[in-house]
Write an enzyme that holds these catalytic residues in place. Sequence first.
Site, PDB file in Angstrom:
ATOM      1  N   LEU A  13       0.836  -1.210   0.000  1.00 15.95           N
ATOM      2  CA  LEU A  13       0.000   0.000   0.000  1.00 15.95           C
ATOM      3  C   LEU A  13       0.868   1.256   0.000  1.00 15.95           C
ATOM      4  O   LEU A  13       0.553   2.239   0.657  1.00 15.95           O
ATOM      5  CB  LEU A  13      -0.911  -0.004   1.239  1.00 15.95           C
ATOM      6  CG  LEU A  13      -1.883  -1.185   1.332  1.00 15.95           C
ATOM      7  CD1 LEU A  13      -2.617  -1.164   2.662  1.00 15.95           C
ATOM      8  CD2 LEU A  13      -2.874  -1.152   0.179  1.00 15.95           C
ATOM      9  N   LYS A 130       8.454  -6.207 -10.014  1.00 16.24           N
ATOM     10  CA  LYS A 130       9.114  -6.978 -11.075  1.00 16.24           C
ATOM     11  C   LYS A 130      10.030  -8.072 -10.546  1.00 16.24           C
ATOM     12  O   LYS A 130      10.494  -8.914 -11.320  1.00 16.24           O
ATOM     13  CB  LYS A 130       9.882  -6.021 -12.007  1.00 16.24           C
ATOM     14  CG  LYS A 130      10.961  -5.216 -11.318  1.00 16.24           C
ATOM     15  CD  LYS A 130      11.242  -3.895 -12.016  1.00 16.24           C
ATOM     16  CE  LYS A 130      10.222  -2.850 -11.753  1.00 16.24           C
ATOM     17  NZ  LYS A 130      10.463  -1.961 -10.595  1.00 16.24           N
ATOM     18  N   VAL A 176       7.150  -3.296 -16.479  1.00 10.40           N
ATOM     19  CA  VAL A 176       8.135  -2.826 -17.461  1.00 10.40           C
ATOM     20  C   VAL A 176       7.842  -1.364 -17.790  1.00 10.40           C
ATOM     21  O   VAL A 176       7.273  -1.035 -18.821  1.00 10.40           O
ATOM     22  CB  VAL A 176       8.155  -3.720 -18.715  1.00 10.40           C
ATOM     23  CG1 VAL A 176       9.294  -3.276 -19.639  1.00 10.40           C
ATOM     24  CG2 VAL A 176       8.344  -5.172 -18.325  1.00 10.40           C
ATOM     25  N   GLU A 233      12.705   3.286  -6.289  1.00  7.93           N
ATOM     26  CA  GLU A 233      12.432   2.032  -5.590  1.00  7.93           C
ATOM     27  C   GLU A 233      12.541   2.242  -4.075  1.00  7.93           C
ATOM     28  O   GLU A 233      13.193   3.183  -3.606  1.00  7.93           O
ATOM     29  CB  GLU A 233      13.440   0.963  -6.016  1.00  7.93           C
ATOM     30  CG  GLU A 233      13.279   0.505  -7.441  1.00  7.93           C
ATOM     31  CD  GLU A 233      11.888  -0.043  -7.735  1.00  7.93           C
ATOM     32  OE1 GLU A 233      11.459  -1.008  -7.099  1.00  7.93           O
ATOM     33  OE2 GLU A 233      11.215   0.521  -8.618  1.00  7.93           O
ATOM     34  N   LYS A 248      13.719  -5.101 -15.758  1.00  5.13           N
ATOM     35  CA  LYS A 248      12.682  -4.849 -16.767  1.00  5.13           C
ATOM     36  C   LYS A 248      13.092  -5.424 -18.122  1.00  5.13           C
ATOM     37  O   LYS A 248      12.262  -5.949 -18.872  1.00  5.13           O
ATOM     38  CB  LYS A 248      12.430  -3.338 -16.882  1.00  5.13           C
ATOM     39  CG  LYS A 248      11.741  -2.767 -15.639  1.00  5.13           C
ATOM     40  CD  LYS A 248      11.871  -1.265 -15.561  1.00  5.13           C
ATOM     41  CE  LYS A 248      11.068  -0.685 -14.410  1.00  5.13           C
ATOM     42  NZ  LYS A 248      11.419   0.685 -14.059  1.00  5.13           N
ATOM     43  N   GLY A 345       4.895  10.372 -11.321  1.00  4.75           N
ATOM     44  CA  GLY A 345       4.575   9.791 -10.014  1.00  4.75           C
ATOM     45  C   GLY A 345       4.178   8.337 -10.213  1.00  4.75           C
ATOM     46  O   GLY A 345       4.473   7.748 -11.256  1.00  4.75           O
TER      47      GLY A 345
END
Length: 367
Positions: A13, A130, A176, A233, A248, A345
Amino acid sequence: MTPTLYRIALMGLGNVGSAVLAILHREQDSLLKRYGVRFCVVGVAEWGGCAIDENGLDLELLLATLQAKRPIASLPGIGRPDMQGIELLELLSPDIVLEATPVNLHDGQPGLGIVTTALQQGIHVVLANKGPLALVYGQLAALSDLRLGWGSVYNEKASADIAQKIYPKLRFSACVAGALPTINLGCRDLAGCNILRLEAVFNGTTQYILRAMETGQSYETALLDAQRRGIAETDPSLDVDGLDAAAKLVITANAVLGQASQLSDVNVQGIRTLSQDSVQQPLKDGNRMVLVCLAERIGESYQLSVQPTVLPLDHPLARLTPDEMGVVFYTQDVERLSSASSEPGAAPAAAAMLRDMLDIIRSDKHI
Ligand SMILES: NC(=O)c1ccc[n+]([C@@H]2O[C@H](COP(=O)([O-])OP(=O)(O)OC[C@H]3O[C@@H](n4cnc5c(N)ncnc54)[C@H](O)[C@@H]3O)[C@@H](O)[C@H]2O)c1
Ligand SMILES: N[C@@H](CCO)C(=O)O
Protein backbone atom coordinates in the site's frame (compact mmCIF):
# COMPACT_ATOMS: atom_id res chain seq x y z
CA MET A 1 -25.99 -5.37 -18.05
CA THR A 2 -25.59 -7.43 -14.87
CA PRO A 3 -22.37 -6.30 -13.22
CA THR A 4 -19.68 -8.92 -12.79
CA LEU A 5 -18.10 -8.84 -9.38
CA TYR A 6 -14.37 -9.40 -9.00
CA ARG A 7 -13.00 -9.81 -5.48
CA ILE A 8 -9.60 -8.16 -5.23
CA ALA A 9 -6.70 -8.52 -2.80
CA LEU A 10 -3.97 -5.87 -2.90
CA MET A 11 -0.48 -6.51 -1.54
CA GLY A 12 1.54 -3.38 -0.79
CA LEU A 13 0.00 0.00 0.00
CA GLY A 14 2.86 2.35 -0.82
CA ASN A 15 3.08 4.76 -3.75
CA VAL A 16 1.61 2.30 -6.25
CA GLY A 17 -0.81 0.42 -3.98
CA SER A 18 -2.38 3.61 -2.64
CA ALA A 19 -2.66 4.99 -6.21
CA VAL A 20 -4.47 1.78 -7.20
CA LEU A 21 -6.95 2.24 -4.35
CA ALA A 22 -7.48 5.87 -5.35
CA ILE A 23 -8.18 4.96 -8.99
CA LEU A 24 -10.53 2.11 -8.08
CA HIS A 25 -12.40 4.44 -5.74
CA ARG A 26 -12.58 7.31 -8.23
CA GLU A 27 -13.50 5.16 -11.23
CA GLN A 28 -15.94 2.69 -9.70
CA ASP A 29 -19.03 4.09 -11.43
CA SER A 30 -17.25 4.48 -14.73
CA LEU A 31 -15.90 0.90 -14.61
CA LEU A 32 -19.40 -0.37 -13.98
CA LYS A 33 -20.84 1.65 -16.82
CA ARG A 34 -18.11 1.03 -19.36
CA TYR A 35 -17.12 -2.56 -18.60
CA GLY A 36 -19.96 -3.94 -16.47
CA VAL A 37 -17.53 -4.79 -13.72
CA ARG A 38 -17.44 -4.05 -10.03
CA PHE A 39 -14.13 -4.47 -8.22
CA CYS A 40 -14.64 -5.26 -4.57
CA VAL A 41 -11.42 -4.95 -2.55
CA VAL A 42 -11.81 -7.65 0.10
CA GLY A 43 -8.29 -7.59 1.52
CA VAL A 44 -5.18 -5.41 1.62
CA ALA A 45 -1.75 -6.12 3.05
CA GLU A 46 1.18 -3.94 4.02
CA TRP A 47 4.31 -4.46 6.06
CA GLY A 48 2.92 -5.07 9.56
CA GLY A 49 -0.47 -6.56 8.76
CA CYS A 50 -3.66 -6.68 6.77
CA ALA A 51 -7.22 -5.40 6.67
CA ILE A 52 -10.01 -7.62 5.44
CA ASP A 53 -13.74 -7.39 4.83
CA GLU A 54 -15.66 -9.98 2.81
CA ASN A 55 -18.26 -7.32 1.97
CA GLY A 56 -15.66 -4.99 0.54
CA LEU A 57 -13.35 -2.62 2.35
CA ASP A 58 -14.24 1.04 2.58
CA LEU A 59 -11.68 2.53 0.17
CA GLU A 60 -12.16 6.05 1.47
CA LEU A 61 -11.31 4.86 4.97
CA LEU A 62 -8.24 2.99 3.72
CA LEU A 63 -7.02 6.03 1.78
CA ALA A 64 -7.53 8.32 4.76
CA THR A 65 -5.66 5.86 6.99
CA LEU A 66 -2.74 5.70 4.57
CA GLN A 67 -2.76 9.47 4.18
CA ALA A 68 -2.54 9.82 7.96
CA LYS A 69 0.33 7.28 7.92
CA ARG A 70 -1.54 4.99 10.32
CA PRO A 71 -1.21 1.20 9.99
CA ILE A 72 -4.22 -0.34 8.29
CA ALA A 73 -3.87 -3.37 10.59
CA SER A 74 -4.91 -1.14 13.48
CA LEU A 75 -8.32 -0.36 11.99
CA PRO A 76 -11.06 -1.55 14.36
CA GLY A 77 -12.95 -4.65 13.26
CA ILE A 78 -11.15 -5.11 9.94
CA GLY A 79 -7.47 -4.81 10.94
CA ARG A 80 -5.43 -8.03 11.27
CA PRO A 81 -2.05 -7.10 12.82
CA ASP A 82 -0.54 -10.58 12.68
CA MET A 83 -1.73 -11.60 9.23
CA GLN A 84 0.67 -11.94 6.28
CA GLY A 85 -0.27 -11.58 2.61
CA ILE A 86 -0.21 -15.33 1.95
CA GLU A 87 -2.55 -16.05 4.87
CA LEU A 88 -4.90 -13.40 3.51
CA LEU A 89 -4.97 -15.19 0.14
CA GLU A 90 -5.60 -18.55 1.74
CA LEU A 91 -8.40 -17.13 3.87
CA LEU A 92 -10.20 -15.05 1.25
CA SER A 93 -9.36 -16.76 -2.03
CA PRO A 94 -9.89 -13.57 -4.08
CA ASP A 95 -10.43 -13.59 -7.86
CA ILE A 96 -7.43 -11.35 -8.58
CA VAL A 97 -4.39 -10.50 -6.51
CA LEU A 98 -2.55 -7.25 -7.18
CA GLU A 99 1.10 -7.37 -6.14
CA ALA A 100 2.84 -4.06 -5.32
CA THR A 101 5.32 -4.94 -2.60
CA PRO A 102 9.00 -3.87 -2.82
CA VAL A 103 11.38 -5.43 -5.32
CA ASN A 104 13.72 -8.04 -3.93
CA LEU A 105 16.20 -9.31 -6.52
CA HIS A 106 17.80 -11.82 -4.12
CA ASP A 107 15.03 -14.24 -3.25
CA GLY A 108 12.00 -12.41 -4.65
CA GLN A 109 10.19 -12.30 -1.31
CA PRO A 110 7.57 -11.44 -0.22
CA GLY A 111 6.23 -11.10 -3.78
CA LEU A 112 7.39 -14.48 -5.06
CA GLY A 113 5.63 -16.41 -2.30
CA ILE A 114 2.44 -14.42 -2.77
CA VAL A 115 2.37 -14.81 -6.56
CA THR A 116 3.25 -18.51 -6.48
CA THR A 117 0.55 -19.23 -3.88
CA ALA A 118 -2.01 -17.24 -5.84
CA LEU A 119 -1.31 -18.96 -9.17
CA GLN A 120 -1.30 -22.39 -7.51
CA GLN A 121 -4.70 -21.58 -6.06
CA GLY A 122 -6.03 -20.55 -9.48
CA ILE A 123 -6.12 -16.84 -8.60
CA HIS A 124 -5.35 -14.35 -11.39
CA VAL A 125 -2.29 -12.18 -10.72
CA VAL A 126 -1.41 -8.62 -11.73
CA LEU A 127 2.09 -7.52 -10.80
CA ALA A 128 3.76 -4.14 -10.42
CA ASN A 129 6.61 -5.75 -8.49
CA LYS A 130 9.11 -6.98 -11.07
CA GLY A 131 11.26 -9.02 -8.67
CA PRO A 132 9.49 -12.39 -9.00
CA LEU A 133 9.41 -12.29 -12.82
CA ALA A 134 12.99 -11.05 -13.12
CA LEU A 135 14.12 -14.05 -11.05
CA VAL A 136 11.86 -16.89 -12.23
CA TYR A 137 9.80 -15.80 -15.21
CA GLY A 138 9.52 -19.30 -16.66
CA GLN A 139 8.46 -20.88 -13.39
CA LEU A 140 5.62 -18.39 -12.88
CA ALA A 141 4.53 -18.40 -16.51
CA ALA A 142 4.28 -22.21 -16.30
CA LEU A 143 1.61 -21.85 -13.60
CA SER A 144 -0.43 -19.42 -15.69
CA ASP A 145 -2.16 -18.84 -19.01
CA LEU A 146 1.25 -17.79 -20.39
CA ARG A 147 2.64 -21.29 -20.04
CA LEU A 148 3.06 -21.67 -23.79
CA GLY A 149 4.07 -18.06 -24.43
CA TRP A 150 2.06 -14.99 -25.32
CA GLY A 151 1.22 -15.96 -28.88
CA SER A 152 -0.38 -19.18 -27.80
CA VAL A 153 -2.73 -17.35 -25.45
CA TYR A 154 -4.62 -16.08 -28.45
CA ASN A 155 -4.31 -19.20 -30.58
CA GLU A 156 -5.45 -21.47 -27.83
CA LYS A 157 -8.25 -19.24 -26.72
CA ALA A 158 -10.14 -19.89 -29.91
CA SER A 159 -9.78 -23.65 -29.86
CA ALA A 160 -9.48 -24.61 -26.20
CA ASP A 161 -11.41 -22.26 -23.98
CA ILE A 162 -12.06 -25.01 -21.49
CA ALA A 163 -8.41 -25.89 -21.07
CA GLN A 164 -7.59 -22.19 -20.82
CA LYS A 165 -9.95 -21.60 -17.93
CA ILE A 166 -8.07 -23.83 -15.53
CA TYR A 167 -4.99 -21.63 -15.76
CA PRO A 168 -5.08 -18.33 -13.92
CA LYS A 169 -3.97 -15.29 -15.84
CA LEU A 170 -0.67 -13.58 -15.19
CA ARG A 171 -0.30 -9.94 -16.23
CA PHE A 172 2.56 -7.57 -15.49
CA SER A 173 2.56 -4.60 -17.84
CA ALA A 174 3.27 -2.24 -14.90
CA CYS A 175 6.53 -4.10 -14.27
CA VAL A 176 8.14 -2.83 -17.46
CA ALA A 177 8.11 0.93 -16.96
CA GLY A 178 4.65 1.60 -15.55
CA ALA A 179 2.20 2.80 -18.16
CA LEU A 180 4.68 2.44 -21.03
CA PRO A 181 2.98 -0.29 -23.12
CA THR A 182 6.17 -2.30 -23.68
CA ILE A 183 4.57 -5.70 -23.23
CA ASN A 184 1.45 -4.90 -25.21
CA LEU A 185 3.41 -3.36 -28.08
CA GLY A 186 5.88 -6.22 -28.22
CA CYS A 187 3.46 -9.12 -27.74
CA ARG A 188 0.31 -7.84 -29.39
CA ASP A 189 1.07 -4.99 -31.76
CA LEU A 190 4.26 -6.49 -33.15
CA ALA A 191 2.91 -10.03 -33.17
CA GLY A 192 4.59 -11.99 -35.94
CA CYS A 193 7.32 -9.41 -36.43
CA ASN A 194 10.95 -10.27 -36.48
CA ILE A 195 12.33 -8.00 -33.73
CA LEU A 196 15.94 -7.15 -34.50
CA ARG A 197 16.64 -4.66 -31.75
CA LEU A 198 15.02 -2.99 -28.80
CA GLU A 199 16.27 0.16 -27.11
CA ALA A 200 14.62 1.62 -24.06
CA VAL A 201 14.73 3.99 -21.16
CA PHE A 202 13.08 1.76 -18.59
CA ASN A 203 14.03 3.58 -15.41
CA GLY A 204 12.33 6.86 -14.57
CA THR A 205 14.51 7.69 -11.58
CA THR A 206 17.78 7.67 -13.51
CA GLN A 207 16.18 9.49 -16.45
CA TYR A 208 15.06 12.18 -14.02
CA ILE A 209 18.49 12.36 -12.34
CA LEU A 210 20.45 12.55 -15.62
CA ARG A 211 18.27 15.32 -17.02
CA ALA A 212 18.53 17.22 -13.70
CA MET A 213 22.32 16.82 -13.66
CA GLU A 214 22.41 18.35 -17.14
CA THR A 215 20.92 21.53 -15.67
CA GLY A 216 23.50 21.66 -12.89
CA GLN A 217 21.53 19.96 -10.11
CA SER A 218 23.54 17.54 -8.00
CA TYR A 219 23.03 13.78 -8.25
CA GLU A 220 22.04 13.65 -4.56
CA THR A 221 19.37 16.40 -4.79
CA ALA A 222 17.89 14.88 -7.94
CA LEU A 223 17.67 11.44 -6.30
CA LEU A 224 15.89 12.95 -3.28
CA ASP A 225 13.44 14.64 -5.68
CA ALA A 226 12.75 11.35 -7.43
CA GLN A 227 12.12 9.71 -4.06
CA ARG A 228 9.73 12.50 -3.08
CA ARG A 229 7.81 11.98 -6.31
CA GLY A 230 7.34 8.30 -5.43
CA ILE A 231 9.11 6.91 -8.51
CA ALA A 232 12.29 5.59 -6.87
CA GLU A 233 12.43 2.03 -5.59
CA THR A 234 12.05 1.37 -1.86
CA ASP A 235 15.80 0.70 -2.09
CA PRO A 236 16.94 3.34 -4.61
CA SER A 237 20.29 1.64 -5.25
CA LEU A 238 18.27 -0.67 -7.52
CA ASP A 239 17.55 2.39 -9.69
CA VAL A 240 20.92 4.10 -9.74
CA ASP A 241 22.92 0.90 -10.15
CA GLY A 242 20.90 -0.12 -13.21
CA LEU A 243 19.35 -3.23 -11.66
CA ASP A 244 15.76 -2.03 -11.89
CA ALA A 245 16.29 -1.37 -15.61
CA ALA A 246 18.01 -4.74 -16.00
CA ALA A 247 15.08 -6.52 -14.31
CA LYS A 248 12.68 -4.85 -16.77
CA LEU A 249 14.87 -5.87 -19.69
CA VAL A 250 14.94 -9.47 -18.46
CA ILE A 251 11.15 -9.56 -18.23
CA THR A 252 10.90 -8.08 -21.74
CA ALA A 253 13.37 -10.63 -23.10
CA ASN A 254 11.34 -13.47 -21.63
CA ALA A 255 7.87 -12.17 -22.48
CA VAL A 256 8.38 -10.29 -25.75
CA LEU A 257 11.57 -11.63 -27.33
CA GLY A 258 10.86 -15.23 -26.32
CA GLN A 259 14.35 -15.66 -24.89
CA ALA A 260 14.66 -17.37 -21.50
CA SER A 261 16.84 -14.82 -19.69
CA GLN A 262 17.98 -13.92 -16.23
CA LEU A 263 19.68 -10.99 -14.55
CA SER A 264 23.14 -12.50 -14.92
CA ASP A 265 22.66 -12.37 -18.73
CA VAL A 266 22.60 -8.56 -18.66
CA ASN A 267 25.76 -6.48 -18.85
CA VAL A 268 24.79 -3.78 -16.35
CA GLN A 269 26.28 -0.41 -15.51
CA GLY A 270 24.37 2.22 -13.55
CA ILE A 271 24.77 5.97 -13.24
CA ARG A 272 26.08 6.24 -9.68
CA THR A 273 29.64 7.02 -10.72
CA LEU A 274 28.88 9.40 -13.61
CA SER A 275 30.33 12.87 -13.02
CA GLN A 276 28.35 16.02 -13.70
CA ASP A 277 30.77 16.78 -16.51
CA SER A 278 30.25 13.42 -18.21
CA VAL A 279 26.51 14.18 -18.31
CA GLN A 280 26.84 17.82 -19.39
CA GLN A 281 29.58 17.47 -22.01
CA PRO A 282 27.55 15.33 -24.48
CA LEU A 283 24.88 18.04 -24.59
CA LYS A 284 27.48 20.63 -25.59
CA ASP A 285 28.39 18.30 -28.45
CA GLY A 286 24.78 17.91 -29.61
CA ASN A 287 24.24 14.59 -27.88
CA ARG A 288 22.70 13.32 -24.65
CA MET A 289 23.74 10.84 -21.95
CA VAL A 290 20.97 8.28 -21.48
CA LEU A 291 20.74 5.05 -19.47
CA VAL A 292 19.88 2.73 -22.35
CA CYS A 293 18.51 -0.79 -22.10
CA LEU A 294 19.48 -2.67 -25.23
CA ALA A 295 18.48 -6.04 -26.63
CA GLU A 296 20.37 -6.66 -29.84
CA ARG A 297 19.88 -9.71 -32.01
CA ILE A 298 23.20 -11.36 -32.74
CA GLY A 299 22.69 -14.55 -34.70
CA GLU A 300 19.89 -16.52 -33.06
CA SER A 301 19.88 -14.77 -29.69
CA TYR A 302 19.64 -11.36 -28.11
CA GLN A 303 22.49 -9.73 -26.22
CA LEU A 304 21.23 -7.71 -23.27
CA SER A 305 22.79 -4.65 -21.68
CA VAL A 306 22.01 -1.62 -19.53
CA GLN A 307 24.62 1.09 -20.05
CA PRO A 308 24.94 4.87 -19.85
CA THR A 309 25.09 5.70 -23.56
CA VAL A 310 25.66 8.91 -25.50
CA LEU A 311 22.89 9.28 -28.12
CA PRO A 312 22.44 11.93 -30.83
CA LEU A 313 19.74 14.45 -29.90
CA ASP A 314 17.44 13.30 -32.71
CA HIS A 315 17.23 9.77 -31.27
CA PRO A 316 13.73 9.10 -29.81
CA LEU A 317 15.25 8.22 -26.43
CA ALA A 318 17.37 11.40 -26.35
CA ARG A 319 14.24 13.47 -26.89
CA LEU A 320 12.47 12.14 -23.78
CA THR A 321 11.60 14.71 -21.09
CA PRO A 322 12.86 14.23 -17.51
CA ASP A 323 9.54 12.54 -16.60
CA GLU A 324 9.40 10.20 -19.57
CA MET A 325 10.40 6.64 -20.22
CA GLY A 326 10.41 5.19 -23.70
CA VAL A 327 10.90 2.13 -25.84
CA VAL A 328 11.94 1.73 -29.47
CA PHE A 329 11.47 -1.53 -31.37
CA TYR A 330 13.25 -2.19 -34.67
CA THR A 331 11.86 -5.04 -36.71
CA GLN A 332 12.45 -6.46 -40.15
CA ASP A 333 9.20 -5.08 -41.56
CA VAL A 334 8.02 -2.41 -39.11
CA GLU A 335 11.23 -0.48 -39.37
CA ARG A 336 10.83 1.43 -36.15
CA LEU A 337 8.05 1.63 -33.58
CA SER A 338 8.47 3.87 -30.55
CA SER A 339 6.43 4.85 -27.56
CA ALA A 340 6.95 7.19 -24.61
CA SER A 341 5.03 7.75 -21.41
CA SER A 342 5.22 10.58 -18.93
CA GLU A 343 5.43 9.18 -15.39
CA PRO A 344 6.00 11.94 -12.84
CA GLY A 345 4.57 9.79 -10.01
CA ALA A 346 3.15 6.35 -9.30
CA ALA A 347 -0.33 6.88 -10.80
CA PRO A 348 0.65 5.65 -14.32
CA ALA A 349 1.83 2.33 -12.83
CA ALA A 350 -1.49 2.03 -11.00
CA ALA A 351 -3.31 2.73 -14.29
CA ALA A 352 -1.25 -0.03 -15.90
CA MET A 353 -2.42 -2.44 -13.18
CA LEU A 354 -6.00 -1.46 -13.92
CA ARG A 355 -5.52 -2.07 -17.66
CA ASP A 356 -4.20 -5.55 -16.81
CA MET A 357 -7.20 -6.23 -14.57
CA LEU A 358 -9.50 -5.27 -17.42
CA ASP A 359 -7.52 -7.44 -19.82
CA ILE A 360 -8.07 -10.40 -17.51
CA ILE A 361 -11.75 -9.65 -17.31
CA ARG A 362 -12.11 -9.25 -21.06
CA SER A 363 -10.57 -12.64 -21.67
CA ASP A 364 -12.60 -14.19 -18.83
CA LYS A 365 -15.79 -12.84 -20.36
CA HIS A 366 -14.57 -13.34 -23.93
CA ILE A 367 -15.29 -9.74 -24.87
N1 LIG B 1 6.69 3.78 -7.69
C1 LIG B 1 6.55 3.61 -8.98
O1 LIG B 1 6.45 4.56 -9.76
C2 LIG B 1 6.48 2.22 -9.54
C3 LIG B 1 6.17 2.03 -10.90
C4 LIG B 1 6.06 0.73 -11.42
C5 LIG B 1 6.29 -0.35 -10.58
N2 LIG B 1 6.62 -0.15 -9.26
C6 LIG B 1 6.80 -1.32 -8.40
O2 LIG B 1 5.71 -1.39 -7.50
C7 LIG B 1 6.14 -1.92 -6.26
C8 LIG B 1 5.75 -0.96 -5.14
O3 LIG B 1 6.40 0.28 -5.36
P1 LIG B 1 6.08 1.49 -4.38
O4 LIG B 1 6.75 2.67 -4.95
O5 LIG B 1 4.62 1.54 -4.10
O6 LIG B 1 6.87 1.02 -3.06
P2 LIG B 1 6.67 1.57 -1.59
O7 LIG B 1 7.94 1.36 -0.87
O8 LIG B 1 6.08 2.93 -1.63
O9 LIG B 1 5.56 0.60 -0.96
C9 LIG B 1 5.78 -0.75 -0.68
C10 LIG B 1 4.59 -1.30 0.10
O10 LIG B 1 4.80 -2.69 0.32
C11 LIG B 1 4.49 -2.98 1.68
N3 LIG B 1 5.19 -4.19 2.09
C12 LIG B 1 6.50 -4.34 2.42
N4 LIG B 1 6.71 -5.61 2.80
C13 LIG B 1 5.52 -6.25 2.75
C14 LIG B 1 5.09 -7.56 3.06
N5 LIG B 1 5.94 -8.47 3.51
N6 LIG B 1 3.78 -7.87 2.88
C15 LIG B 1 2.89 -6.95 2.44
N7 LIG B 1 3.24 -5.68 2.15
C16 LIG B 1 4.54 -5.35 2.29
C17 LIG B 1 4.92 -1.74 2.43
O11 LIG B 1 4.30 -1.69 3.71
C18 LIG B 1 4.41 -0.66 1.49
O12 LIG B 1 3.03 -0.46 1.71
C19 LIG B 1 7.65 -2.13 -6.37
O13 LIG B 1 7.87 -3.47 -6.64
C20 LIG B 1 8.04 -1.24 -7.54
O14 LIG B 1 9.14 -1.72 -8.26
C21 LIG B 1 6.72 1.10 -8.74
N1 LIG C 1 11.85 2.89 -9.66
C1 LIG C 1 11.25 2.67 -10.94
C2 LIG C 1 9.75 2.66 -10.80
C3 LIG C 1 9.10 1.97 -11.97
O1 LIG C 1 9.34 0.61 -11.95
C4 LIG C 1 11.69 3.75 -11.90
O2 LIG C 1 12.32 4.73 -11.46
O3 LIG C 1 11.45 3.61 -13.10
